[in-house]
Motif scaffolding. Structure first.
Motif, PDB file in Angstrom:
ATOM      1  N   ALA A  20      -3.145  -7.726   1.083  1.00  0.00           N
ATOM      2  CA  ALA A  20      -2.697  -7.615  -0.309  1.00  0.00           C
ATOM      3  C   ALA A  20      -1.661  -6.510  -0.494  1.00  0.00           C
ATOM      4  CB  ALA A  20      -3.905  -7.365  -1.215  1.00  0.00           C
ATOM      5  N   VAL A  21      -1.875  -5.334   0.131  1.00  0.00           N
ATOM      6  CA  VAL A  21      -0.924  -4.226  -0.080  1.00  0.00           C
ATOM      7  C   VAL A  21       0.373  -4.448   0.701  1.00  0.00           C
ATOM      8  CG1 VAL A  21      -2.715  -2.549  -0.666  1.00  0.00           C
ATOM      9  CG2 VAL A  21      -1.970  -2.751   1.718  1.00  0.00           C
ATOM     10  N   VAL A  22       0.302  -5.169   1.815  1.00  0.00           N
ATOM     11  CA  VAL A  22       1.536  -5.514   2.546  1.00  0.00           C
ATOM     12  C   VAL A  22       2.384  -6.462   1.695  1.00  0.00           C
ATOM     13  CG1 VAL A  22       2.458  -6.795   4.533  1.00  0.00           C
ATOM     14  CG2 VAL A  22       0.668  -5.074   4.874  1.00  0.00           C
ATOM     15  N   LYS A  23       1.739  -7.444   1.082  1.00  0.00           N
ATOM     16  CA  LYS A  23       2.470  -8.366   0.212  1.00  0.00           C
ATOM     17  C   LYS A  23       3.031  -7.637  -1.018  1.00  0.00           C
ATOM     18  CE  LYS A  23       0.055 -12.578   1.604  1.00  0.00           C
ATOM     19  NZ  LYS A  23      -0.921 -13.640   1.219  1.00  0.00           N
ATOM     20  N   ALA A  24       2.370  -6.522  -1.398  1.00  0.00           N
ATOM     21  CA  ALA A  24       2.855  -5.730  -2.535  1.00  0.00           C
ATOM     22  C   ALA A  24       4.004  -4.810  -2.141  1.00  0.00           C
ATOM     23  CB  ALA A  24       1.710  -4.906  -3.118  1.00  0.00           C
ATOM     24  N   GLY A  25       4.242  -4.664  -0.827  1.00  0.00           N
ATOM     25  CA  GLY A  25       5.393  -3.877  -0.387  1.00  0.00           C
ATOM     26  C   GLY A  25       5.125  -2.727   0.559  1.00  0.00           C
ATOM     27  N   ALA A  26       3.885  -2.499   0.983  1.00  0.00           N
ATOM     28  CA  ALA A  26       3.594  -1.415   1.920  1.00  0.00           C
ATOM     29  C   ALA A  26       4.336  -1.633   3.232  1.00  0.00           C
ATOM     30  CB  ALA A  26       2.092  -1.310   2.169  1.00  0.00           C
ATOM     31  N   THR A  27       4.973  -0.570   3.737  1.00  0.00           N
ATOM     32  CA  THR A  27       5.740  -0.683   4.985  1.00  0.00           C
ATOM     33  C   THR A  27       5.002  -0.090   6.179  1.00  0.00           C
ATOM     34  OG1 THR A  27       6.879   1.374   4.391  1.00  0.00           O
ATOM     35  CG2 THR A  27       7.979  -0.701   3.839  1.00  0.00           C
ATOM     36  N   MET A  28       3.928   0.667   5.914  1.00  0.00           N
ATOM     37  CA  MET A  28       3.063   1.217   6.967  1.00  0.00           C
ATOM     38  C   MET A  28       1.622   1.040   6.542  1.00  0.00           C
ATOM     39  SD  MET A  28       4.795   4.862   8.023  1.00  0.00           S
ATOM     40  CE  MET A  28       6.507   4.964   8.593  1.00  0.00           C
ATOM     41  N   ILE A  29       0.794   0.612   7.468  1.00  0.00           N
ATOM     42  CA  ILE A  29      -0.645   0.506   7.233  1.00  0.00           C
ATOM     43  C   ILE A  29      -1.337   1.503   8.155  1.00  0.00           C
ATOM     44  CG2 ILE A  29      -2.696  -0.930   7.494  1.00  0.00           C
ATOM     45  CD1 ILE A  29      -1.055  -1.630   5.031  1.00  0.00           C
ATOM     46  N   ASN A  30      -2.066   2.430   7.545  1.00  0.00           N
ATOM     47  CA  ASN A  30      -2.778   3.432   8.332  1.00  0.00           C
ATOM     48  C   ASN A  30      -4.271   3.135   8.302  1.00  0.00           C
ATOM     49  OD1 ASN A  30      -2.999   5.918   9.823  1.00  0.00           O
ATOM     50  ND2 ASN A  30      -3.819   6.839   7.958  1.00  0.00           N
ATOM     51  N   VAL A  31      -4.895   3.111   9.481  1.00  0.00           N
ATOM     52  CA  VAL A  31      -6.311   2.782   9.619  1.00  0.00           C
ATOM     53  C   VAL A  31      -7.058   4.056  10.034  1.00  0.00           C
ATOM     54  CG1 VAL A  31      -8.001   1.317  10.789  1.00  0.00           C
ATOM     55  CG2 VAL A  31      -5.697   0.434  10.301  1.00  0.00           C
ATOM     56  N   ASP A  82     -13.034  -6.139  -5.644  1.00  0.00           N
ATOM     57  CA  ASP A  82     -11.788  -6.717  -6.154  1.00  0.00           C
ATOM     58  C   ASP A  82     -11.027  -5.715  -7.014  1.00  0.00           C
ATOM     59  OD1 ASP A  82     -12.227  -9.065  -4.852  1.00  0.00           O
ATOM     60  OD2 ASP A  82     -13.022 -10.143  -6.594  1.00  0.00           O
ATOM     61  N   ALA A  83     -11.779  -4.949  -7.829  1.00  0.00           N
ATOM     62  CA  ALA A  83     -11.140  -3.965  -8.711  1.00  0.00           C
ATOM     63  C   ALA A  83     -10.495  -2.837  -7.912  1.00  0.00           C
ATOM     64  CB  ALA A  83     -12.171  -3.397  -9.683  1.00  0.00           C
ATOM     65  N   VAL A  84     -11.180  -2.393  -6.864  1.00  0.00           N
ATOM     66  CA  VAL A  84     -10.624  -1.329  -6.018  1.00  0.00           C
ATOM     67  C   VAL A  84      -9.382  -1.835  -5.290  1.00  0.00           C
ATOM     68  CG1 VAL A  84     -11.050   0.138  -3.995  1.00  0.00           C
ATOM     69  CG2 VAL A  84     -12.815  -0.107  -5.760  1.00  0.00           C
ATOM     70  N   MET A  85      -9.442  -3.071  -4.786  1.00  0.00           N
ATOM     71  CA  MET A  85      -8.282  -3.641  -4.106  1.00  0.00           C
ATOM     72  C   MET A  85      -7.088  -3.729  -5.058  1.00  0.00           C
ATOM     73  SD  MET A  85      -7.787  -7.352  -2.207  1.00  0.00           S
ATOM     74  CE  MET A  85      -9.391  -7.259  -1.426  1.00  0.00           C
ATOM     75  N   GLU A  86      -7.342  -4.112  -6.285  1.00  0.00           N
ATOM     76  CA  GLU A  86      -6.256  -4.232  -7.266  1.00  0.00           C
ATOM     77  C   GLU A  86      -5.656  -2.858  -7.584  1.00  0.00           C
ATOM     78  OE1 GLU A  86      -3.442  -6.022  -9.469  1.00  0.00           O
ATOM     79  OE2 GLU A  86      -4.878  -6.978  -8.112  1.00  0.00           O
ATOM     80  N   MET A  87      -6.495  -1.826  -7.585  1.00  0.00           N
ATOM     81  CA  MET A  87      -5.977  -0.459  -7.758  1.00  0.00           C
ATOM     82  C   MET A  87      -4.944  -0.141  -6.689  1.00  0.00           C
ATOM     83  SD  MET A  87      -9.397   1.839  -8.485  1.00  0.00           S
ATOM     84  CE  MET A  87      -8.542   3.361  -8.067  1.00  0.00           C
ATOM     85  N   GLY A  88      -5.284  -0.494  -5.444  1.00  0.00           N
ATOM     86  CA  GLY A  88      -4.374  -0.245  -4.330  1.00  0.00           C
ATOM     87  C   GLY A  88      -3.084  -1.032  -4.442  1.00  0.00           C
ATOM     88  N   VAL A  89      -3.198  -2.290  -4.823  1.00  0.00           N
ATOM     89  CA  VAL A  89      -2.019  -3.154  -4.963  1.00  0.00           C
ATOM     90  C   VAL A  89      -1.086  -2.611  -6.041  1.00  0.00           C
ATOM     91  CG1 VAL A  89      -1.254  -5.448  -5.697  1.00  0.00           C
ATOM     92  CG2 VAL A  89      -3.143  -5.220  -4.060  1.00  0.00           C
ATOM     93  N   GLU A  90      -1.655  -2.242  -7.188  1.00  0.00           N
ATOM     94  CA  GLU A  90      -0.837  -1.709  -8.278  1.00  0.00           C
ATOM     95  C   GLU A  90      -0.166  -0.392  -7.898  1.00  0.00           C
ATOM     96  OE1 GLU A  90       0.059  -3.115 -11.163  1.00  0.00           O
ATOM     97  OE2 GLU A  90      -0.934  -4.884 -10.313  1.00  0.00           O
ATOM     98  N   ALA A  91      -0.891   0.434  -7.121  1.00  0.00           N
ATOM     99  CA  ALA A  91      -0.327   1.712  -6.679  1.00  0.00           C
ATOM    100  C   ALA A  91       0.867   1.495  -5.760  1.00  0.00           C
ATOM    101  CB  ALA A  91      -1.397   2.542  -5.963  1.00  0.00           C
TER     102      ALA A  91
END
Length: 511
Positions: free
Chosen positions: A158-169, A117-126
């Motif tokens: 979570a990061v898409v909802k935060a505004g990411a326009t591209m998701i790289n896998v 959860d903490a790592v995911m939140e790091m990504g969202v905040e970034a």
């Protein structure tokens, strides 16, 4: 209906992480300009938070080619990295911030030592912070192919909802296999289109098991809209998906993949040769698409079939990737017109008459020494000439040298020029190269240490041009030097001197 696939080139970031492939700013700009000719959609120009030099390089690339190519750079999920990317790419017409953060258990637990959860939140905040700076933000879920799917998806959501326009896998360690990776992309694509159909799905595959191209093409077949590749497949460890292989795979099998790119495939070979020349990393002769033997046929049965119809043994023509089906061999009697045609055919300009005459004189010198001059010879001759003409870092010039090799006292005598100053000296070594390098070190007054020395032929024939690649260390930093000549001793001296000049340029820049 054919889908357009976005091509993201990371040669200048992931590709440059290969040991010994370090490029200076001018070389990076030269590659970026060629990538523009190749018509890649996005250039990842570096990792600006890593050093002031990398920051300047990204900034210069954004300034020089950012008018028509989207420019990005890599950031970890920390504010200072994101700021460095923003400041270095913001002058481009279409800048992009690229954030990377791991999602596999091993990354979360061992690399970050935090909860999921903490790592995911790091990504969202970034992502939230990056969105305050630029409208386009890519988020890479590092080591996605070894991640728990539901946690991977929760992060993406979570990061898409935060505004990411591209998701790289990314298949960061080259662990995936095509069927498995294709299925992963299909599942993510299905959910992503329901979540936000405007978000672009991308892949970044490594080649540790030799399947980077296959995994990338499997991802395209299953809905990926963007691919991250490098020229010649350069990259960490075994490298990345090779841009030329992925692009030509889609082009030759367009009926199967139902996809296309904007890539000008006729620039593929020239781009491959330029990257190979500037990094000093050779392309294996049997490399798909751009290897020296990619369109060569030696079998009598194959030759007979080709003479009857090329399609018997060729699924694409050499001309499609910028190679010639018939190579014109030049000699000292070929003349200016034939030489000019060979130079222009390789993509170089010949508008400057005075510069062309200097180049032609160098060609005649090479032709006299080598007798037969091939396309590869011409390419490296022109590329080396332009580098010397455009660069200010050749502070020392080799005026003359003499090397005596024997089993008692191998000796080298060298004369260097620095501005108007002439420097001359001699040294004895265990061998001719050691003697040569010892005298140069003494003349320039730098205590540099040779870390790596490699020599190889770059063309055909007994008088082939030899290329020397060296790495030297000075004050804890590693510098590369490269040179070519039909005389390998001369090439060795020039390569070492080029490495020394790189050190000198660094010292001038520092103070």
């Amino acid at each position: 209906m054919s889908r357009k696939i976005i091509v993201f080139d990371t040669t200048l970031r992931d590709g440059e992480q290969v040991p010994g492939a370090k490029l200076n700013v001018q070389q990076k700009i030269e590659i970026a300009q060629q990538l523009k000719k190749l018509r890649v959609d996005i250039i990842e120009a570096g990792f600006p938070a890593s050093s002031e030099g990398d920051f300047r390089a990204v900034q210069e690339i954004a300034r020089s080619v950012g008018d028509s190519v989207s420019i990005t750079a890599l950031a970890r999920a920390v504010k200072s990295d994101i700021d460095a990317v923003y400041e270095s790419v913001k002058i481009a017409q279409d800048p992009l911030i690229h954030i990377v953060l791991g999602t596999s258990n091993i990354h979360v637990e061992k690399k970050f030592n935090r909860s999921k959860d903490a790592v995911m939140e790091m990504g969202v905040e970034a992502v939230r912070y990056a969105k305050t700076l630029l409208p386009h933000v890519q988020y890479s879920t590092e080591d996605a192919s070894r991640s728990d799917f539901e946690y991977l998806w929760s992060t993406i959501e979570a990061v898409v909802k935060a505004g990411a326009t591209m998701i790289n896998v990314p298949d960061t360690v080259g662990y995936a296999v095509p069927d498995e990776f294709g299925d992963l992309i299909r599942r993510i694509n299905d959910r992503l289109k329901n979540l936000n159909p405007d978000v672009i799905l991308s892949v970044h595959c490594h080649n540790d098991l030799g399947m980077a191209t296959a995994n990338t093409l499997a991802a395209i077949k299953n809905g990926a809209e963007k691919v991250e590749c490098t020229i010649n497949g350069l990259g960490e460890r075994a490298g990345n998906a090779s841009l030329e292989e992925v692009v030509m795979g889609m082009k030759v099998r367009e009926n199967f993949y139902q996809c296309h790119t904007n890539i000008n495939t006729k620039e593929l070979l020239r781009t491959s040769m330029l990257v190979s020349h500037l990094t000093g990393l050779d392309v294996q002769v049997n490399k798909a698409i751009t290897g020296a033997n990619a369109f060569a046929h030696s079998s009598g049965i194959h030759q007979d079939g080709l003479l009857k119809d090329k399609q018997v043994y060729e699924i694409m023509s050499p001309e499609e990737v910028g190679a010639d089906s018939m190579e014109l061999i030049l000699t000292a009697r070929s003349g200016r017109h034939a030489f000019k045609n060979a130079v222009e055919k390789l993509g170089f300009e010949t508008n400057d008459a005075a510069d062309f005459e200097v180049l032609f004189a160098k060609f005649l010198e090479l032709a006299d020494a080598k007798k037969e001059v091939y396309d590869h010879d011409v390419f490296y001759l022109v590329a080396n000439h332009r580098t010397l003409a455009d660069s200010s870092k050749h502070l020392y010039e080799l005026e003359s040298f003499q090397v005596v090799s024997n089993d008692l006292y191998p000796t080298a005598t060298v004369k260097l020029k620095k501005g108007e100053e002439m420097l001359k000296g001699s040294a004895v070594g265990e061998g001719p190269i050691e003697a040569l390098y010892d005298v140069i070190k003494t003349l320039v007054g730098l205590d540099v240490h040779l870390k790596d020395y490699k020599i190889n032929s770059i063309s055909r024939g007994k008088d082939a041009v030899g290329r020397v690649n060296i790495r030297i260390e000075y004050m804890g930093k590693t510098y590369s030097g490269r040179a070519m000549d039909t005389d390998i001793i001369k090439a060795s001296a020039l390569a070492f001197l080029n490495g020394v000049n790189a050190v000198m340029l660094d010292l001038v820049a520092v103070g």
